[in-house]
Design a protein around this motif. Sequence first.
Motif, PDB file in Angstrom:
ATOM      1  N   ASN A  18      40.781  36.701  34.090  1.00  0.00           N
ATOM      2  CA  ASN A  18      42.241  36.692  34.063  1.00  0.00           C
ATOM      3  C   ASN A  18      42.813  35.827  32.946  1.00  0.00           C
ATOM      4  OD1 ASN A  18      42.476  38.539  36.126  1.00  0.00           O
ATOM      5  ND2 ASN A  18      42.580  36.974  37.706  1.00  0.00           N
ATOM      6  N   ALA A  36      39.788  40.927  32.208  1.00  0.00           N
ATOM      7  CA  ALA A  36      40.238  41.211  33.576  1.00  0.00           C
ATOM      8  C   ALA A  36      39.150  40.751  34.544  1.00  0.00           C
ATOM      9  CB  ALA A  36      40.519  42.695  33.744  1.00  0.00           C
ATOM     10  N   LEU A  54      41.864  41.415  27.770  1.00  0.00           N
ATOM     11  CA  LEU A  54      43.274  41.356  28.118  1.00  0.00           C
ATOM     12  C   LEU A  54      44.156  41.340  26.862  1.00  0.00           C
ATOM     13  CD1 LEU A  54      43.064  38.879  31.114  1.00  0.00           C
ATOM     14  CD2 LEU A  54      43.421  41.343  31.182  1.00  0.00           C
TER      15      LEU A  54
END
Length: 169
Positions: free
Chosen positions: A18, A22, A38
Amino acid sequence: MVDLITERFDCILFDLGNTLIAQENPGTPYQDLKVQVLPGVQQLLDELNGKVKFGVVSNTKVITAIEIQAKLSMVGLSKYFETIIATSEFGTHKPDPAPIKAAIEQLQSTADGTLYVGDIETDKQAALAAGAHFAYAGPNLYESVKQYVLHSDSAFDRAINTHPTFSQE
């Protein structure tokens, strides 16, 4: 933005899930882990490559640093990172600052010259306890770090100057 970062930091450490990629559901077997970079990650790494040192410090239960490096290699990111610390091998997990301190030492940096970027409160707690600076990862990592260096003294300033993006779905 590059100048603003390099004036303050010579080292940027990142959480993994995150933040750079991901995050999969906990318990997903290593071989089934997919790697999705990301938004903003590639731009940030490309613009700062060779100007600051990069490392990864990730809380893991069983995945090793070599396995993280292999997954990052699949999407062309491993070449950026001089050190990767997987807490499963390290013996202690964030919010303990020891893994971040170890990465700073491995990169021959200082805590005050280090920015740690992560997505949760334990990342912040570990970074600050290590004496490093901390920025939250947002929907676009490049924009999150940019807002941090432009408005690092005020979370309110960062919030009102961040331009959210919304899914078209």
